[in-house]
Scaffold this motif. Structure first.
Motif, mmCIF file in Angstrom:
data_model
loop_
_atom_site.group_PDB
_atom_site.id
_atom_site.type_symbol
_atom_site.label_atom_id
_atom_site.label_comp_id
_atom_site.label_asym_id
_atom_site.label_seq_id
_atom_site.Cartn_x
_atom_site.Cartn_y
_atom_site.Cartn_z
ATOM 1 N N ALA A 1 14.729 -11.772 -5.368
ATOM 2 C CA ALA A 1 13.728 -12.332 -6.281
ATOM 3 C C ALA A 1 13.675 -11.488 -7.546
ATOM 4 C CB ALA A 1 12.352 -12.384 -5.622
ATOM 5 N N TYR B 1 5.301 -13.147 -4.130
ATOM 6 C CA TYR B 1 6.720 -13.070 -3.760
ATOM 7 C C TYR B 1 7.160 -14.450 -3.312
ATOM 8 C CZ TYR B 1 10.931 -11.618 -1.168
ATOM 9 O OH TYR B 1 12.214 -11.485 -0.697
ATOM 10 N N PRO C 1 10.705 -16.047 -3.406
ATOM 11 C CA PRO C 1 12.130 -16.033 -3.722
ATOM 12 C C PRO C 1 12.627 -17.419 -4.148
ATOM 13 C CG PRO C 1 11.711 -14.830 -1.702
ATOM 14 C CD PRO C 1 10.425 -15.511 -2.075
ATOM 15 N N ARG D 1 11.903 -16.044 -7.084
ATOM 16 C CA ARG D 1 11.077 -15.585 -8.205
ATOM 17 C C ARG D 1 9.953 -14.673 -7.719
ATOM 18 N NH1 ARG D 1 11.957 -20.902 -8.848
ATOM 19 N NH2 ARG D 1 9.997 -21.392 -7.816
#
Length: 305
Positions: free
Chosen positions: A161, A206, A208, A210
């Motif tokens: 990420a 969090y 993922p 990003r």
């Protein structure tokens, strides 16, 4: 003084941050004893391969699928001196927990326009899957720094990420830590963007691939320009409350207690605490932390609800 503002989430829900009355908590400091300032040595020496790590950086031992992690390949291709040196790391190295200490570590090398503008890899299980994630500061020419998360997947060291960039060359950011700041049962990441020029405290989900910002406020700092020490703020978790960030203001001489609370607003969990000198180091310690100031004094800081 808090200066919160709203930001639309990816889910199109608009969270509006309003100024609210100060909560009835207290933030106190008392002279610190030796236990507050002592450091705990490593339980085991790092592997021999870690001897080639970036100077003044740390090899970090993992608790799950990562045995050791460190930064390598010193380079001066991004000559920013936020951490006191124009040399930064061009690679990341991981020794899996199951590997022998003399095994060849897994490595990830950045492109020529990027460096790890960091000194300490942070290991945490962000998604609760029993594996270590690695949180680092990566800086890219013309775009500045960003938070990046790496991990081991199918035997390879990969990016998981990435957060937004600070915006331009030599714009830096510094992580504070990880906690469930919004009470949704999942860990989030706190960091300060440009801690030397109008520091912006930002919380990230969090998600993922990003890291998604969802809360911001200004006039904070967790780093002194040109200093190696990156830990000038701590996270405190008290019973029946969301985690509170104990973080200095931009002058590093007033300590604030900030909490992202229901229904999505920044609260001052206690009145700001004035300090006799600027912050030099702040390490977590239960319901507060051990605060070391540039005048050589040490204080035990405690947050009470």
């Amino acid at each position: 003084m808090l200066m919160p503002f709203s930001r639309p989430l990816l889910s199109s829900v608009l969270l509006v941050c309003l100024s609210l009355p100060t909560l009835a908590g207290t933030l106190t400091r008392t002279p610190a004893g030796p236990a507050c300032t002592s450091t705990t040595p490593l339980s085991a020496p790092p592997p021999a391969a870690a001897a080639l790590r970036l100077p003044q950086s740390q090899a970090v031992a993992g608790q799950r699928d990562i045995g050791w992690v460190w930064l390598g390949t010193p380079t001066a291709r991004y000559p920013h001196t936020a951490l006191g040196s124009p040399r930064h790391a061009g690679s990341l190295h991981v020794l899996p927990a199951a590997a022998a200490s003399d095994a060849i570590p897994l490595s990830l090398t950045l492109s020529m326009d990027s460096v790890f503008e960091d000194r300490v890899p942070r290991l945490v299980d962000l998604d609760g899957d029993g594996r270590d994630e690695i949180l680092l500061i990566e800086a890219v020419a013309l775009r500045g720094a960003a938070l990046v998360v790496y991990g081991l997947r199918d035997g390879a060291l990969v990016e998981l990420a990435r957060g937004p960039y600070a915006g331009s060359t030599f714009r830096w950011l510094n992580p504070v830590g990880v906690a469930d700041f919004d009470g949704d049962g999942r860990l989030d990441i706190a960091s300060v963007t440009t801690p030397h020029i109008g520091g912006v405290l930002t919380l990230h989900h969090y998600r993922p691939p990003r890291l998604e910002p969802y809360a911001r406020t200004t006039d904070v700092s967790n780093h002194r320009m040109g200093e190696l020490e990156q830990r000038l703020a701590v996270i405190v978790s008290l019973p029946d409350q969301r985690p509170t960030l104990l973080i200095p203001d931009m002058q590093l001489q007033t300590l604030q207690a900030l909490r992202w609370d229901v229904p999505g607003q920044w609260h001052e969990a206690a009145p700001p605490l004035s300090l006799p000198a600027r912050v030099q180091r702040f390490t977590p310690l239960g319901d507060g932390g051990c605060l070391q100031l540039i005048d050589g004094s040490s204080w035990r800081v405690t947050l009470r609800p």
